[in-house]
Motif scaffolding. Structure first.
Motif, PDB file in Angstrom:
ATOM      1  N   VAL A  26      10.042   9.048  14.932  1.00 48.05           N
ATOM      2  CA  VAL A  26       9.481   9.304  16.442  1.00 48.05           C
ATOM      3  C   VAL A  26       9.812   8.159  17.504  1.00 48.05           C
ATOM      4  CG1 VAL A  26       7.458   9.051  17.670  1.00 48.05           C
ATOM      5  CG2 VAL A  26       7.588  10.501  15.666  1.00 48.05           C
ATOM      6  N   VAL A  27      10.148   6.921  16.845  1.00 45.08           N
ATOM      7  CA  VAL A  27      10.548   5.895  17.749  1.00 45.08           C
ATOM      8  C   VAL A  27      12.019   5.977  18.039  1.00 45.08           C
ATOM      9  CG1 VAL A  27      10.894   3.303  17.768  1.00 45.08           C
ATOM     10  CG2 VAL A  27       8.842   4.243  16.924  1.00 45.08           C
ATOM     11  N   GLY A  28      12.793   6.332  16.906  1.00 43.50           N
ATOM     12  CA  GLY A  28      14.341   6.423  17.206  1.00 43.50           C
ATOM     13  C   GLY A  28      14.647   7.608  18.106  1.00 43.50           C
ATOM     14  N   LYS A  29      13.825   8.772  18.169  1.00 44.23           N
ATOM     15  CA  LYS A  29      13.976   9.948  18.996  1.00 44.23           C
ATOM     16  C   LYS A  29      13.693   9.397  20.370  1.00 44.23           C
ATOM     17  CE  LYS A  29      14.943  14.050  19.936  1.00 44.23           C
ATOM     18  NZ  LYS A  29      16.307  14.286  20.430  1.00 44.23           N
ATOM     19  N   GLY A  30      12.502   8.747  20.527  1.00 47.25           N
ATOM     20  CA  GLY A  30      12.208   8.264  21.865  1.00 47.25           C
ATOM     21  C   GLY A  30      13.050   7.397  22.634  1.00 47.25           C
ATOM     22  N   ILE A  31      13.576   6.377  21.708  1.00 44.59           N
ATOM     23  CA  ILE A  31      14.595   5.464  22.353  1.00 44.59           C
ATOM     24  C   ILE A  31      15.837   6.173  22.774  1.00 44.59           C
ATOM     25  CG2 ILE A  31      16.336   3.709  21.715  1.00 44.59           C
ATOM     26  CD1 ILE A  31      13.733   2.675  20.088  1.00 44.59           C
ATOM     27  N   ASP A  32      16.241   7.272  21.830  1.00 39.95           N
ATOM     28  CA  ASP A  32      17.642   7.863  22.191  1.00 39.95           C
ATOM     29  C   ASP A  32      17.310   8.864  23.447  1.00 39.95           C
ATOM     30  OD1 ASP A  32      20.097   8.973  21.362  1.00 39.95           O
ATOM     31  OD2 ASP A  32      19.208  10.766  20.479  1.00 39.95           O
ATOM     32  N   ASP A  33      16.257   9.378  23.766  1.00 42.29           N
ATOM     33  CA  ASP A  33      15.974  10.142  24.661  1.00 42.29           C
ATOM     34  C   ASP A  33      15.601   9.346  25.953  1.00 42.29           C
ATOM     35  OD1 ASP A  33      16.448  12.488  23.149  1.00 42.29           O
ATOM     36  OD2 ASP A  33      14.215  12.964  23.134  1.00 42.29           O
TER      37      ASP A  33
END
Length: 89
Positions: A26-33
């Motif tokens: 969740v955190v990784g996807k949020g940072i990626d997006d």
């Protein structure tokens, strides 16, 4: 004596690795997006606080000190006794 599997940090803190993996995704996807915005920084901070809080409530800090054969400070033992968060065996 049987063989013991090594425990990962998330397994010791959260009980198993699934919550850590999900929160990491969740955190990784949020940072990626979105990049490092105020929201993703707050989310990452909340995840870190959840892990630290869960580790404290499970008594991981005392177990770690005991496994390193270090003395457990009296104030830390009293804090765990007062909160009812003594390490489980």
């Amino acid at each position: 004596m049987g063989t013991r599997l090594p425990l990962h940090a998330s397994a010791v803190v959260m009980g198993n690795a699934v919550p850590g993996i999900v929160l990491g995704i969740v955190v990784g996807k949020g940072i990626d997006d979105l990049g490092w915005t105020r929201v993703t920084k707050a989310l990452a901070g909340a995840v870190v606080l959840l892990f630290v809080g869960s580790a404290f409530l499970r008594g991981v800090d005392i177990q770690l000190l005991q496994q390193m054969k270090a003395d457990v400070p009296h104030w830390l033992s009293r804090l765990h006794d007062a909160t009812g968060t003594t390490p489980t065996k």
